[in-house]
Design a protein around this motif. Structure first.
Motif, PDB file in Angstrom:
ATOM      1  N   UNK A   2       1.303  -0.864   0.016  1.00 38.82           N
ATOM      2  CA  UNK A   2       0.398   0.066  -0.184  1.00 38.82           C
ATOM      3  C   UNK A   2       0.853   0.936   0.309  1.00 38.82           C
ATOM      4  N   UNK A   3       2.081   0.775   0.345  1.00 41.80           N
ATOM      5  CA  UNK A   3       2.934   2.610   0.405  1.00 41.80           C
ATOM      6  C   UNK A   3       2.913   3.191  -1.009  1.00 41.80           C
ATOM      7  N   UNK A   4       2.476   4.509   0.172  1.00 45.09           N
ATOM      8  CA  UNK A   4       2.809   5.119  -1.469  1.00 45.09           C
ATOM      9  C   UNK A   4       3.841   6.873  -1.002  1.00 45.09           C
ATOM     10  N   UNK A   5       4.415   6.975   0.383  1.00 43.00           N
ATOM     11  CA  UNK A   5       4.942   7.751   0.176  1.00 43.00           C
ATOM     12  C   UNK A   5       6.543   7.512   0.823  1.00 43.00           C
ATOM     13  N   UNK A   6       7.238   8.150   0.959  1.00 46.10           N
ATOM     14  CA  UNK A   6       8.591   8.126   1.931  1.00 46.10           C
ATOM     15  C   UNK A   6       9.382   9.796   2.226  1.00 46.10           C
ATOM     16  N   UNK A   7       9.367   9.710   3.421  1.00 48.32           N
ATOM     17  CA  UNK A   7       9.712  11.504   3.479  1.00 48.32           C
ATOM     18  C   UNK A   7      10.769  11.489   3.648  1.00 48.32           C
ATOM     19  N   UNK A   8      11.725  12.060   3.355  1.00 47.79           N
ATOM     20  CA  UNK A   8      13.137  12.045   4.394  1.00 47.79           C
ATOM     21  C   UNK A   8      13.303  13.331   4.901  1.00 47.79           C
ATOM     22  N   UNK A   9      12.683  13.207   6.203  1.00 46.41           N
ATOM     23  CA  UNK A   9      13.461  14.018   7.068  1.00 46.41           C
ATOM     24  C   UNK A   9      14.441  14.596   7.430  1.00 46.41           C
ATOM     25  N   UNK A  10      15.222  13.149   7.034  1.00 43.96           N
ATOM     26  CA  UNK A  10      16.788  13.842   7.786  1.00 43.96           C
ATOM     27  C   UNK A  10      17.557  12.804   5.954  1.00 43.96           C
ATOM     28  N   UNK A  11      17.756  13.415   5.081  1.00 41.27           N
ATOM     29  CA  UNK A  11      19.041  12.806   3.939  1.00 41.27           C
ATOM     30  C   UNK A  11      20.146  12.118   4.318  1.00 41.27           C
ATOM     31  N   UNK A  12      20.253  11.495   4.316  1.00 39.84           N
ATOM     32  CA  UNK A  12      21.037  10.458   4.317  1.00 39.84           C
ATOM     33  C   UNK A  12      21.594   9.427   3.174  1.00 39.84           C
ATOM     34  N   UNK A  13      22.878  10.218   2.270  1.00 39.17           N
ATOM     35  CA  UNK A  13      23.152   8.792   0.951  1.00 39.17           C
ATOM     36  C   UNK A  13      23.226   8.060   0.905  1.00 39.17           C
ATOM     37  N   UNK A  14      23.765   7.395   1.736  1.00 39.33           N
ATOM     38  CA  UNK A  14      23.569   5.728   1.940  1.00 39.33           C
ATOM     39  C   UNK A  14      22.420   4.889   2.430  1.00 39.33           C
ATOM     40  N   UNK A  15      21.341   5.927   3.452  1.00 35.75           N
ATOM     41  CA  UNK A  15      19.984   5.504   3.080  1.00 35.75           C
ATOM     42  C   UNK A  15      19.457   5.590   2.085  1.00 35.75           C
ATOM     43  N   UNK A  16      19.059   7.081   1.539  1.00 37.92           N
ATOM     44  CA  UNK A  16      18.375   7.392   0.570  1.00 37.92           C
ATOM     45  C   UNK A  16      18.679   6.355  -0.901  1.00 37.92           C
ATOM     46  N   UNK A  17      20.071   5.660  -0.688  1.00 41.80           N
ATOM     47  CA  UNK A  17      20.279   4.867  -1.971  1.00 41.80           C
ATOM     48  C   UNK A  17      19.395   3.778  -1.983  1.00 41.80           C
ATOM     49  N   UNK A  18      19.982   2.933  -1.004  1.00 46.64           N
ATOM     50  CA  UNK A  18      19.322   1.326  -0.153  1.00 46.64           C
ATOM     51  C   UNK A  18      18.109   1.504  -0.300  1.00 46.64           C
TER      52      UNK A  18
END
Length: 591
Positions: A192-208
């Protein structure tokens, strides 16, 4: 051993209980009575006459608008489902025991034509997928997994159904090794997932996260990255690189990206691009728009406030119709010095009110009614509602009309029939004392120093309850006081110590892990919350079951508090008078 099935009707619910002892023979196998509160059948009689019994209960269901079936035991569920599948108008089944829905029970559920919602202990994923796909049926599971990572706690992911139905998540920090696994489990289970919000942006976490979305073929996902507190240079380098790496996939599957710029950032960069002439023109336009907008907003607020008052006048009429006496509680007047202060509330006293009928009348207006809240010497005297999320009643009123005042509502995770360890209520802090606008006044010494004001009335269908305030405080926006259940007594005790330690007033009230807590939460301002906690001190059932020898009352809601029962005679009823939002950025803060 001979088994019996007892059927008990309470409001819109029919509860089925398996019993091994011989029940009251007067109601045994008796289908000649149409208006029943309790009826018992032997297991053999139920098997042999299931069509007759189904026809009988359909009359009861239609007459009493019953929509919920609760099954207390796990014995012979297939027989009970065979009966339920012949009942009309049933929208929800609740399995109260730690029952796992197996394949045989699942096949019977597939045959049902009316069920829209099921609550159970747990269900295998492949069966949940089929129910969601074939029946569009919502399943809530109670089995709790011990998720101790910050990511899981911040997103309120504590059960299998939480993972399965989650639509929006937030990421506030760089993932550790365990959180990588938690996110992978979420992606594997969820559809059901429709939205992911990065309040804190981290390169490794974002890429994963992006890689997992691609590997699991997710579609129609909006990725939001907050500008505030993040390195935009890193964002502008990383996002284009990821988009280029998966460009075909993102385009075909509608994966979109958005930077959420703060107001300060927009203002700073907007001003840099304007010359003096453009600035003067825009400022003039802004002033005009501001004036028009202010007038429109003021008029909209006036209309919404009027709608709330009109609805409360209608609700007041319901209270009037169900009150034996039309007198205000004595505690609605308090003495300050030598002068008498006028009552704050104009509503009818709840002391003599027949709340069983009140809730029935209110549910006819809004089926999502779950309780009634009254706080002495404030205007807080409202029915409480509960939706499937914590967003709907931020901008809808009791009649579900769009309204900026919203309504006071219960956290969607709370059980409105069997109270959790922490029951949470949210409401807007309005400037005209509507909804939770009166909470600010509760922090004045003239209010909280009156012991009678420290008792809150919060009733649910079937039970009137008194709660004593033990903690009041203002706190920077956080979610650590918004947990409704705890995995152990030790964890619950830590929670109690946390919220008691924050209180601005020492009430000297003892709270233990055996107690139930009521939490009221509203916004003090955009960054601070007003929070009040109260402990349950009294429960009074509003319905009794009478036998030939005595009147007995069961109170399954709160086993840890002494239950009081009103003394009833054929001539009169006498009762002693007893004194009477929010989440983080992503989980719907009420203001």
């Amino acid at each position: 051993m001979k088994h019996y099935f007892t059927f008990k009707k309470t409001n819109d619910t029919l509860t089925i209980i398996k019993e091994d002892k011989i029940p009251n023979t007067e109601s045994l196998n008796n289908t000649s009575v149409i208006n029943i509160k309790e009826l018992t059948f032997t297991e053999d009689y139920l098997k042999d006459n299931i069509k007759l019994i189904a026809d009988f209960f359909n009359l009861i269901i239609i007459k009493n608008n019953i929509t919920i079936i609760k099954i207390k035991n796990s014995y012979n569920l297939n027989l009970l489902m065979e009966l339920i599948n012949q009942l009309e108008n049933i929208k929800k089944i609740v399995f109260l025991t730690n029952t796992t829905i197996d394949y045989d029970l699942f096949m019977q559920i597939l045959d049902n034509k009316t069920i829209k919602e099921i609550e159970c202990y747990t269900i295998p994923k492949y069966l949940l997928d089929r129910l969601d796909t074939n029946k569009h049926l919502i399943v809530h599971t109670r089995e709790r997994e011990y998720y101790d990572t910050k990511f899981m706690k911040e997103n309120f992911l504590s059960s299998y159904s939480d993972l399965y139905y989650k639509k929006s998540i937030i990421i506030t920090h760089e993932f550790n090794e365990k959180e990588y696994i938690d996110f992978k489990n979420l992606i594997n289970i969820n559809n059901k997932l429709k939205r992911i919000r990065f309040i804190k942006f981290d390169n490794n976490t974002f890429s994963y996260v992006m890689t997992e979305l691609v590997n699991n073929n997710y579609k129609n996902i909006l990725i939001i990255i907050d500008e505030h507190g993040n390195n935009l240079d890193l964002v502008y380098k990383t996002v284009p690189f990821i988009k280029k790496s998966y460009s075909k996939y993102f385009k075909e599957n509608n994966i979109t990206f958005k930077v959420n710029y703060s107001l300060e950032y927009k203002r700073e960069n907007f001003l840099k691009e304007l010359n003096v002439k453009m600035m003067s023109t825009i400022v003039l336009g802004i002033i005009i728009i501001g004036i028009v907008s202010f007038g429109f907003n003021s008029y909209k607020q006036y209309l919404d406030s009027k709608n709330v008052n009109d609805q409360m006048n209608e609700i007041s009429g319901i209270l009037d119709d169900n009150s034996g006496e039309n007198t205000n509680d004595e505690d609605d007047t308090e003495l300050i010095g030598d002068e008498e202060k006028s009552p704050v509330s104009n509503y009818v006293s709840t002391y003599y009110t027949n709340f069983s009928q009140v809730f029935s009348d209110l549910k006819a207006i809004n089926p999502e009614t779950v309780g009634w809240l009254k706080i002495n010497n404030t205007k807080i005297n409202y029915p409480i509602v509960q939706h499937s999320d914590n967003e709907y009643y931020l901008n809808h009123d009791f009649k579900k009309y769009k309204n900026i005042m919203g309504w006071i509502f219960m956290d969607y995770r709370n059980d409105d029939t069997v109270l959790d360890q922490n029951t949470i209520l949210y409401g807007h802090n309005t400037g005209n004392n509507i909804m939770f606008g009166g909470i600010s006044g509760m922090f004045k010494k003239s209010w909280y120093s009156n012991a009678a004001n420290q008792i809150i009335t919060f009733n649910i269908p079937g039970y009137n309850m008194k709660w004593k305030i033990f903690s009041m405080y203002k706190v920077p926006a956080t979610t650590d006081y918004l947990q409704n259940n705890f995995f152990s007594d030790e964890e619950y005790q830590k929670f109690i110590d946390l919220i008691k330690g924050r209180t601005e007033i020492d009430f000297g009230t003892e709270v233990t892990t055996k107690d139930k807590i009521l939490t009221l939460s509203t916004c003090y301002n955009s960054k601070t919350r007003h929070v009040i906690h109260a402990v349950l001190v009294e429960v009074t059932p509003t319905e009794t079951t009478t036998t030939t020898e005595a009147t007995t009352t069961t109170a399954p809601v709160i086993p840890n508090v002494e239950t009081t029962t009103e003394d009833t005679t054929t001539e009169a009823t006498t009762t002693e008078d007893t004194t009477d939002t929010e989440t983080n950025n992503e989980t719907n803060t009420t203001e």
